[in-house]
Design a protein around this motif. Structure first.
Motif, PDB file in Angstrom:
ATOM      1  N   PRO A  85     -15.173   3.548  -5.674  1.00  0.00           N
ATOM      2  CA  PRO A  85     -14.632   2.503  -4.812  1.00  0.00           C
ATOM      3  C   PRO A  85     -14.304   3.061  -3.433  1.00  0.00           C
ATOM      4  O   PRO A  85     -13.904   4.220  -3.314  1.00  0.00           O
ATOM      5  N   GLU A  86     -14.464   2.232  -2.392  1.00  0.00           N
ATOM      6  CA  GLU A  86     -14.191   2.729  -1.035  1.00  0.00           C
ATOM      7  C   GLU A  86     -12.744   2.506  -0.636  1.00  0.00           C
ATOM      8  O   GLU A  86     -12.427   1.805   0.324  1.00  0.00           O
ATOM      9  N   LEU A  87     -11.869   3.128  -1.419  1.00  0.00           N
ATOM     10  CA  LEU A  87     -10.447   3.102  -1.092  1.00  0.00           C
ATOM     11  C   LEU A  87     -10.157   4.121   0.001  1.00  0.00           C
ATOM     12  O   LEU A  87     -10.893   5.083   0.168  1.00  0.00           O
ATOM     13  N   ALA A  88      -9.072   3.882   0.725  1.00  0.00           N
ATOM     14  CA  ALA A  88      -8.565   4.910   1.630  1.00  0.00           C
ATOM     15  C   ALA A  88      -7.546   5.737   0.858  1.00  0.00           C
ATOM     16  O   ALA A  88      -6.568   5.202   0.371  1.00  0.00           O
ATOM     17  N   VAL A  89      -7.816   7.019   0.717  1.00  0.00           N
ATOM     18  CA  VAL A  89      -6.864   7.899   0.043  1.00  0.00           C
ATOM     19  C   VAL A  89      -6.536   9.032   1.005  1.00  0.00           C
ATOM     20  O   VAL A  89      -7.427   9.780   1.416  1.00  0.00           O
TER      21      VAL A  89
ATOM     22  N   ILE B 114      -4.290  -3.461   4.243  1.00  0.00           N
ATOM     23  CA  ILE B 114      -3.521  -3.419   2.997  1.00  0.00           C
ATOM     24  C   ILE B 114      -2.994  -2.002   2.793  1.00  0.00           C
ATOM     25  O   ILE B 114      -3.754  -1.033   2.813  1.00  0.00           O
ATOM     26  N   GLU B 115      -1.686  -1.915   2.655  1.00  0.00           N
ATOM     27  CA  GLU B 115      -1.044  -0.627   2.410  1.00  0.00           C
ATOM     28  C   GLU B 115      -0.396  -0.629   1.026  1.00  0.00           C
ATOM     29  O   GLU B 115      -0.034  -1.682   0.505  1.00  0.00           O
ATOM     30  N   ARG B 116      -0.241   0.555   0.471  1.00  0.00           N
ATOM     31  CA  ARG B 116       0.492   0.658  -0.783  1.00  0.00           C
ATOM     32  C   ARG B 116       1.988   0.543  -0.496  1.00  0.00           C
ATOM     33  O   ARG B 116       2.426   0.578   0.649  1.00  0.00           O
ATOM     34  N   SER B 117       2.757   0.452  -1.563  1.00  0.00           N
ATOM     35  CA  SER B 117       4.201   0.278  -1.394  1.00  0.00           C
ATOM     36  C   SER B 117       4.813   1.444  -0.635  1.00  0.00           C
ATOM     37  O   SER B 117       5.836   1.304   0.030  1.00  0.00           O
ATOM     38  N   SER B 118       4.153   2.605  -0.702  1.00  0.00           N
ATOM     39  CA  SER B 118       4.655   3.795  -0.009  1.00  0.00           C
ATOM     40  C   SER B 118       4.359   3.747   1.489  1.00  0.00           C
ATOM     41  O   SER B 118       4.859   4.566   2.252  1.00  0.00           O
ATOM     42  N   GLY B 119       3.528   2.795   1.887  1.00  0.00           N
ATOM     43  CA  GLY B 119       3.112   2.737   3.282  1.00  0.00           C
ATOM     44  C   GLY B 119       1.784   3.428   3.523  1.00  0.00           C
ATOM     45  O   GLY B 119       1.244   3.392   4.625  1.00  0.00           O
ATOM     46  N   ALA B 120       1.238   4.058   2.483  1.00  0.00           N
ATOM     47  CA  ALA B 120      -0.049   4.749   2.619  1.00  0.00           C
ATOM     48  C   ALA B 120      -1.168   3.724   2.775  1.00  0.00           C
ATOM     49  O   ALA B 120      -1.103   2.626   2.234  1.00  0.00           O
ATOM     50  N   HIS B 122      -4.642   1.830   2.192  1.00  0.00           N
ATOM     51  CA  HIS B 122      -5.226   1.487   0.893  1.00  0.00           C
ATOM     52  C   HIS B 122      -6.572   0.779   1.055  1.00  0.00           C
ATOM     53  O   HIS B 122      -7.595   1.338   0.668  1.00  0.00           O
ATOM     54  N   CYS B 123      -6.561  -0.406   1.638  1.00  0.00           N
ATOM     55  CA  CYS B 123      -7.770  -1.225   1.653  1.00  0.00           C
ATOM     56  C   CYS B 123      -7.734  -2.218   2.806  1.00  0.00           C
ATOM     57  O   CYS B 123      -6.828  -2.206   3.633  1.00  0.00           O
TER      58      CYS B 123
END
Lengths: 140, 316
Positions: A85-89, B114-120, B122-123
């Protein structure tokens, strides 16, 4: 906002949810008829078969001098044909990352930074029932 | 507000008549004429929510209005374009992406970081109604029977360089196609989120359409929030190189973080469906890999998928 409209806004989602859930639990969920089956030409992901397992790769990214590499993007590539998947990590303030939603198999994990210009790559194997670890040291 | 009232009324009618249950048992019928709602082909379009609620393809069809059968029209919303410097398009190396700036013009302001709850990071997601967004299924659920739902995701329409001109929203209903949640089927890698805000009133939203005919050669734009250009919006041009029933492949440059981006084009005023506006044909999901070693790809919008998406759009 009128009282009636407010009530409508509050109740409508609940009513729909209750009825939808009711329909499902009453056994009325339809099964696609044979004629409605998607054509065989449709390509499905290799991991799209029965009971796939999804796991993660986690790790620590540091520069060669030991400094933490924070807020850098971590890319993974499936070496066994997995669709990634092309998620941003990105790494967090502690230099750590977690790459979720990966099917089992071999992966290459890459990080490249521009300031300072450095990169690192490693390989790891995601097991069928666990999490793989892949720490990366960036070198210029 | 009249729209909301009328939709609620429609639900009330459906509930009273028991038409949902009846529809679930009825046989598929291929056509719907104007003004009636005959069940269409209930294939593979069922949804499940993070709370366990379900919506079958047959139920979804009953919640789709006749004028929504081919998709939904685009809307520019009521937002005004903020006075900002002219577009500073930049091209980096052989990368054919360029930055979208300002992000407050339509339809780009309908794109959502779209960010994760941590603010990182995501999408990416995008509005398809005043309060409903589409994204990749893997952006809301990790996929497959062993997968889990993401919680606490934050949605920032038109975010740019850390700013959130339309605020930050959260989910009040998160859905994904059953095929994604049960078996990580990439062809159904689409998530639908009902937000706690109606920022779409200001940002506008993308239209959608489906067609059974091939999309080969169709011009494609992919715009979203790549992880290597944190918190800024980028776009690339391309065209459909191959179309399958539930997937399209294109050469637009994308990187991690673009998952959930709209794959879209401006439709002409004479287009048969979703005319005269920015309209989405697929949701971007995957870069190079097993699905294709030469092209990026997305989950194609189909009749059954759009029925379910529109059904969620239509819920109050």
């Amino acid at each position: 906002m009128s009282a009636a409209r407010h009530l409508n806004r509050v109740l409508a989602p609940l009513a729909v949810g209750a009825v939808l859930a009711g329909c499902a639990s009453s056994g009325s969920t339809p099964v696609a008829s044979p004629t409605a089956t998607p054509p065989a030409a449709v390509t499905q992901a290799p991991d799209g078969t029965s009971a796939p397992t999804r796991a993660a790769i986690t790790g620590l990214v540091t520069f060669a001098d030991g400094r933490l590499a924070t807020n850098v993007m971590v890319s993974v590539t499936g070496l066994d044909g997995q669709a990634v998947p092309e998620l941003a990590v990105l790494t967090g303030p502690d230099g750590r990352y977690s790459w979720p939603g990966l099917a089992p198999g071999r992966y290459a994990v890459r990080v490249a930074t521009t300031e300072p210009r450095a990169n690192g790559v490693t390989q790891t194997i995601v097991p069928a029932d666990g999490t793989a670890t892949a720490d990366i040291t960036l070198r210029s | 507000m009249s729209r909301t009232t009328s939709r609620s009324g429609r639900f009330a009618t459906l509930l009273a008549s028991g038409v949902l249950a009846a529809a679930a048992l009825s046989a598929a019928s291929p056509q719907a004429s104007a003004g009636t709602l005959t069940p269409l082909v209930p294939v593979g379009g069922s949804l499940v929510s993070s709370t366990g609620a379900t919506l079958t393809a047959a139920q979804a069809v009953q919640l789709v209005r006749a004028d929504q059968l081919a998709g939904t029209p685009a809307s520019a919303g009521r937002g005004t374009t903020t006075a900002q410097p002219a577009d500073t398009t930049s091209i980096i190396g052989t990368d054919n992406r360029f930055r979208v700036t300002p992000t407050t013009t339509y339809p780009y302001r309908a794109n959502i970081l779209i960010e994760r709850s941590s603010g990182a990071l995501h999408c990416t997601g995008f509005f398809v109604s005043r309060d409903t967004l589409l994204t990749a299924g893997h952006c809301v659920h990790t996929g497959g029977s062993a997968g889990t739902w993401y919680s606490g995701l934050r949605f920032k329409p038109a975010s740019d360089g850390g700013t959130s001109p339309y605020g930050t929203c959260t989910s009040r209903g998160t859905w994904a196609f059953t095929n994604w949640v049960n078996s990580a089927d990439s062809n159904y890698d689409i998530g639908i989120v009902k937000l706690n805000c109606a920022a779409g009133d200001s940002t506008g939203w993308y239209g959608t359409w489906w067609q059974s005919a091939s999309l080969d050669g169709t011009f494609t734009r992919v715009s979203g929030y790549p992880g290597d250009k944190p918190k800024t919006q980028w776009m690339s041009y391309g065209s459909v190189a191959a179309s399958q029933a539930d997937r399209i492949f294109y050469a637009n440059d994308t990187v991690g973080g673009m998952s959930g981006s709209p794959v879209w084009q401006f439709r002409s005023s004479t287009a048969s469906y979703c005319a005269n506006g920015p309209c989405v044909m697929a949701v971007h999901t995957n870069g190079l890999g097993s699905l294709s070693s030469t092209h990026n790809s997305g989950a194609r919008l189909t009749q059954s998928k759009l029925n379910s998406i529109v059904a969620i759009i239509n819920t109050p």
